[in-house]
Design an enzyme around this catalytic site. Structure first.
Site, short mmCIF file in Angstrom:
data_model
loop_
_atom_site.label_atom_id
_atom_site.label_comp_id
_atom_site.label_asym_id
_atom_site.label_seq_id
_atom_site.Cartn_x
_atom_site.Cartn_y
_atom_site.Cartn_z
N ARG A 116 0.82 -1.21 0.00
CA ARG A 116 0.00 0.00 0.00
C ARG A 116 0.86 1.27 0.00
O ARG A 116 0.34 2.37 -0.13
CB ARG A 116 -0.95 -0.01 1.22
CG ARG A 116 -0.26 0.28 2.53
CD ARG A 116 -1.05 -0.23 3.72
NE ARG A 116 -2.19 0.61 4.04
CZ ARG A 116 -2.21 1.57 4.97
NH1 ARG A 116 -1.09 1.86 5.63
NH2 ARG A 116 -3.31 2.23 5.23
N ARG A 242 -5.81 11.58 11.05
CA ARG A 242 -4.95 11.39 9.89
C ARG A 242 -5.81 11.01 8.69
O ARG A 242 -6.62 10.08 8.79
CB ARG A 242 -3.94 10.27 10.15
CG ARG A 242 -2.92 10.54 11.23
CD ARG A 242 -2.21 9.25 11.64
NE ARG A 242 -3.13 8.30 12.25
CZ ARG A 242 -2.97 6.97 12.24
NH1 ARG A 242 -1.92 6.43 11.66
NH2 ARG A 242 -3.85 6.19 12.83
N GLU A 244 -5.15 9.29 6.10
CA GLU A 244 -4.91 7.91 5.66
C GLU A 244 -5.45 6.88 6.64
O GLU A 244 -5.50 5.68 6.34
CB GLU A 244 -3.41 7.69 5.42
CG GLU A 244 -2.54 7.60 6.65
CD GLU A 244 -2.15 8.94 7.27
OE1 GLU A 244 -1.28 8.94 8.17
OE2 GLU A 244 -2.70 9.99 6.87
N GLY A 271 7.88 6.69 13.24
CA GLY A 271 7.83 5.49 12.42
C GLY A 271 7.19 4.32 13.15
O GLY A 271 6.82 3.32 12.53
N ASP A 273 4.19 3.37 14.42
CA ASP A 273 2.75 3.57 14.56
C ASP A 273 2.04 2.21 14.44
O ASP A 273 1.84 1.75 13.33
CB ASP A 273 2.22 4.59 13.54
CG ASP A 273 2.89 4.51 12.17
OD1 ASP A 273 3.94 3.87 11.99
OD2 ASP A 273 2.33 5.11 11.25
N GLU A 457 6.78 -6.83 5.04
CA GLU A 457 7.09 -5.60 5.78
C GLU A 457 7.64 -5.91 7.17
O GLU A 457 8.50 -5.21 7.68
CB GLU A 457 5.80 -4.79 5.90
CG GLU A 457 5.92 -3.52 6.68
CD GLU A 457 4.57 -2.89 6.99
OE1 GLU A 457 4.54 -1.69 7.25
OE2 GLU A 457 3.54 -3.62 6.96
#
Length: 492
Positions: A116, A242, A244, A271, A273, A457
């Protein structure tokens, strides 16, 4: 650079789309590119939504382009993992020579993480560069540095990612480390001279407001302790959901504090989150209190930025500046020891500015002083012992010792901290532990690749029969920093 978010211009439509959940991933709508002028789309929406058979999803798909919203790479041929990564570099390469929707333009090609995440990300790019170095793709390493410099020069900092809705926050400041990596590759010291002004501008961003602080107060990314010492924190000025993760934030905000959104966004700048690291009760996101914390990783990275500025000043014979930054770096080193080292547990922790004490969270950012050579031998030995006993599992290093369902908590192992762990242990001569970190995680990556044909990821460090989970979205494949760290570890 146009800072206007077209999301603000279609707020009613955007709000309706996100609340209606017509897309499984809330990031879809933030990445969409309008096919017609915004005013025209708005007018059509106000008119057509009154119609009896109005279909919101059909309307959105007609008026916006969603091409490239997600990258999924699956091949019939199952290549050896290194060959697969070499092909991925090209497949994950993008250009954005002009703005499209929320996507910011950048002067050079870049590598995106994957899944994504189809835009340029700041700290991801450093770990991507580790692999590009191994692959001999020096030009792309230079491109990444050029893009970071362009952003710092035009907006004052490198945003979280190259989207307009990220223009209120950055990510961990890795630019100076990127320069070190390129120097390590090319041996050209002129890299520090070329980007000296960029380094100064990024430093000014992180230190903005420091000179006006009173003891016990904070402003943006700086705070002054009750003792009068300056530390840094992660911060985002916006106090709204946010885009997103719009609906997720609105739902999580129920029963939360008044600065909930700003605390959420500030954690995103790290970073991480999200993680129990940020939660007042160590369990629930509603108790998030990022703004009350000074973080060990950020302060170590600011030390490196100061030390790099001293170096770049020295190369230009700017002796006055060199002395200023040497003094700042030496002071920062002392502050890291004073505020973040916990001698009782033998690890570095974050500092709570309201409680005037270190936090209870045990997390993998304890590695930063070792990664950058700031710990003494006794401290390094204590951290190494804790790493082996509490953080290292069969599938790699976990980020915290708590399991909350958040993706930056146990049991997940993330690529950046496998490299930081390996390098930190090597720096202090704990070679066996370094090899164990490397081998445990790389074997996990290889197993998942063998079973799925994908690089992920993040990975599950405890149950190596499964893939990782948790967080606001499914585990993504691609994946930039995994590719980079895997190649770099296997070179060592």
């Amino acid at each position: 650079m146009n800072k206007q978010l077209y999301i603000n211009e279609i707020q009613a439509l955007f709000d309706d789309v996100q609340r209606s959940k017509i897309f499984e991933d809330q990031k879809m709508m933030t990445d969409a590119v309008p096919l017609f002028p915004i005013a025209e789309i708005n007018a059509k929406y106000q008119e057509e939504k009154q119609l009896e058979n109005f279909d919101l999803k059909k309307f959105v798909l007609y008026n916006f382009d969603f091409l490239g919203a997600k990258i999924s790479i699956q091949r019939e041929d199952h290549l050896p993992i290194e060959e697969h990564i070499e092909k991925l570099w090209d497949e994950l390469t993008r250009t954005a020579y002009e703005e499209k929707g929320t996507l910011l333009k950048l002067p050079k090609p870049y590598v995106v993480p994957g899944g994504r995440f189809n835009e340029f990300f700041y700290w991801d790019s450093y770990f991507i560069m580790l692999g590009l170095q191994v692959s001999g793709r020096i030009e792309m390493m230079e491109n990444i540095i050029e893009n970071c410099s362009y952003l710092i020069q035009t907006v004052g900092f490198v945003p979280n990612a190259s989207r307009t809705h990220f223009l209120s926050r950055s990510q961990p400041p890795y630019f100076s480390l990127m320069l070190d990596l390129l120097f390590e590759t090319t041996k050209d010291k002129n890299i520090y001279i070329k980007y000296h002004d960029t380094l100064e501008k990024e430093y000014a961003f992180w230190m903005n407001g420091a000179e006006r602080l009173e003891n016990g107060s904070s402003s943006k990314r700086v705070l002054k302790t009750i003792n009068g010492d300056i530390l840094n924190r992660y911060y985002d000025a916006e106090n709204e959901p946010r885009p997103e993760s719009y609906l997720i934030d609105i739902e999580d905000a129920e029963n939360a504090g008044e600065e909930f959104y700003r605390n959420i966004r500030s954690a995103c700048e790290s970073g991480w989150d999200f993680s129990s690291r940020w939660f007042g009760d160590g369990e629930n996101i509603q108790t998030i209190e990022t703004l009350n914390l000074a973080e060990v990783d950020l302060n170590c990275l600011l030390w490196h930025l100061e030390a790099t500025l001293a170096k770049s000043s020295s190369l230009q014979n700017l002796s006055e500046k060199e002395n200023v930054f040497k003094e700042k770096a030496e002071n920062k080193k002392q502050m890291i020891d004073k505020y973040f080292w916990d001698s009782n547990s033998g690890i570095y922790r974050d500092y709570h500015t309201k409680k005037h004490a270190t936090t209870s969270s045990e997390h993998i950012a304890t590695l930063y002083p070792l990664f950058l050579g700031l710990a003494n031998e006794k401290q390094a030995e204590s951290v190494a012992k804790n790493i082996e006993e509490k953080f290292l599992y069969q599938g790699g290093l976990v980020t915290t010792t708590k399991k909350t369902g958040q993706q930056w908590d146990l049991p997940n192992a993330w690529a950046p901290y496998q490299w930081l762990g390996f390098k930190s242990m090597k720096n202090y001569g704990f070679d066996d532990l370094a090899e164990k970190i490397k081998n445990n995680w790389c074997a996990n990556v290889e197993r998942v690749y063998k079973n799925t044909g994908k690089l992920m990821e993040k990975y599950n460090a405890l149950d190596i029969e499964t893939v990782a989970g948790g967080g606001e979205y499914p585990n993504q494949d691609g994946f930039g920093w995994t590719n980079g760290v895997y190649l770099k570890l296997n070179q060592n």
